[in-house]
Motif scaffolding. Structure first.
Motif, mmCIF file in Angstrom:
data_model
loop_
_atom_site.group_PDB
_atom_site.id
_atom_site.type_symbol
_atom_site.label_atom_id
_atom_site.label_comp_id
_atom_site.label_asym_id
_atom_site.label_seq_id
_atom_site.Cartn_x
_atom_site.Cartn_y
_atom_site.Cartn_z
ATOM 1 N N LYS A 136 -3.450 -11.978 4.510
ATOM 2 C CA LYS A 136 -3.989 -10.791 5.189
ATOM 3 C C LYS A 136 -3.556 -9.485 4.535
ATOM 4 O O LYS A 136 -3.857 -8.402 5.029
ATOM 5 N N GLU A 137 -2.824 -9.599 3.416
ATOM 6 C CA GLU A 137 -2.447 -8.393 2.671
ATOM 7 C C GLU A 137 -2.160 -8.778 1.226
ATOM 8 O O GLU A 137 -1.836 -9.922 0.922
ATOM 9 N N TYR A 189 -8.963 -6.245 -0.102
ATOM 10 C CA TYR A 189 -7.564 -5.828 -0.242
ATOM 11 C C TYR A 189 -7.247 -5.431 -1.688
ATOM 12 O O TYR A 189 -6.459 -4.516 -1.932
ATOM 13 N N SER A 217 3.105 -7.019 -2.584
ATOM 14 C CA SER A 217 3.640 -5.738 -3.078
ATOM 15 C C SER A 217 3.818 -5.767 -4.599
ATOM 16 O O SER A 217 3.667 -4.732 -5.254
ATOM 17 N N GLU A 240 -9.120 -2.036 -2.243
ATOM 18 C CA GLU A 240 -8.401 -0.972 -1.540
ATOM 19 C C GLU A 240 -7.131 -0.568 -2.296
ATOM 20 O O GLU A 240 -6.835 0.621 -2.446
ATOM 21 N N ALA A 241 -6.381 -1.545 -2.793
ATOM 22 C CA ALA A 241 -5.147 -1.247 -3.538
ATOM 23 C C ALA A 241 -5.467 -0.468 -4.821
ATOM 24 O O ALA A 241 -4.798 0.516 -5.133
ATOM 25 N N LEU A 261 -7.437 -14.398 -0.310
ATOM 26 C CA LEU A 261 -7.520 -13.222 0.544
ATOM 27 C C LEU A 261 -8.827 -12.508 0.267
ATOM 28 O O LEU A 261 -9.394 -12.625 -0.824
#
Length: 187
Positions: free
Chosen positions: A138-139, A73, A142, A76-77, A69
């Motif tokens: 794409k993410e 990402y 969690s 950002e996290a 990915l």
């Protein structure tokens, strides 16, 4: 649509190919020593140097490690949780086709199966795959975000890629003309 894998830009390299750490040790003992130092910053990490990868029948440092990915990402996290990061961390954005001549697998790296740095990887956590069916994530998972939260609250040092599947490639990868991206920009 073109699919990519990502690898942190090495600070020092020889030539225009990424090569696994154990192969690097044979051609540049100095660089091998430099890049293995990170394995001695935690009592369990030296065991990674001998960790075996099921289905590929090799050790952790016989393969190249990629994330599937865009590194934005991860950035950002981390920053959304107030975790300080390097702003300009750079990554190689490598077309998946560069792995055509290699044996490739995905290490699923799930929270449910992961037992620690020193423990064996379960065989069902490794999936051999064909690059023609590869799709970028794409993410961020969690479980990764939860890990960042918990470890930050505890004041612990944070690993960048926990519970993010790793693409493991047995072979070398040509990078002479690949794009370099910074993780604090998505493009």
């Amino acid at each position: 649509m073109q699919e990519y894998i990502y690898h942190m830009v090495p600070k020092e390299m020889i030539g225009n190919k990424l090569i696994p750490l154990n192969a690097l040790g044979k051609i540049s003992p100095h660089l091998y020593e430099k890049y293995t130092k990170k394995y001695f910053d935690h009592p369990e990490r030296p065991k990674l140097l001998k960790k075996q990868i099921p289905k590929l029948n090799c050790s952790w440092n016989d393969v190249l490690h990629f994330i599937p990915l865009h590194p934005y990402y991860v950035y950002e996290a981390l920053t959304s949780l107030g975790i300080k990061t390097k702003e300009e961390q750079q990554f190689l954005k490598i077309p998946i086709e560069r792995l055509t001549n290699n044996t490739n697998a995905i290490y699923l790296y799930t929270k449910e199966k992961y037992k620690g740095l020193a423990e064996e990887i379960e065989e069902d956590e490794i999936k051999l795959f064909n690059i023609e069916t590869y799709k970028e994530l794409k993410e961020i998972p969690s479980a990764s975000i939860e890990y960042y939260k918990v470890e930050n609250e505890k004041g612990n040092r944070i690993g960048l890629f926990p519970y993010i599947p790793h693409l493991l490639s047995l072979g070398e990868v040509e990078i002479n003309d690949v794009e370099i991206v910074s993780w604090n920009h998505f493009k």
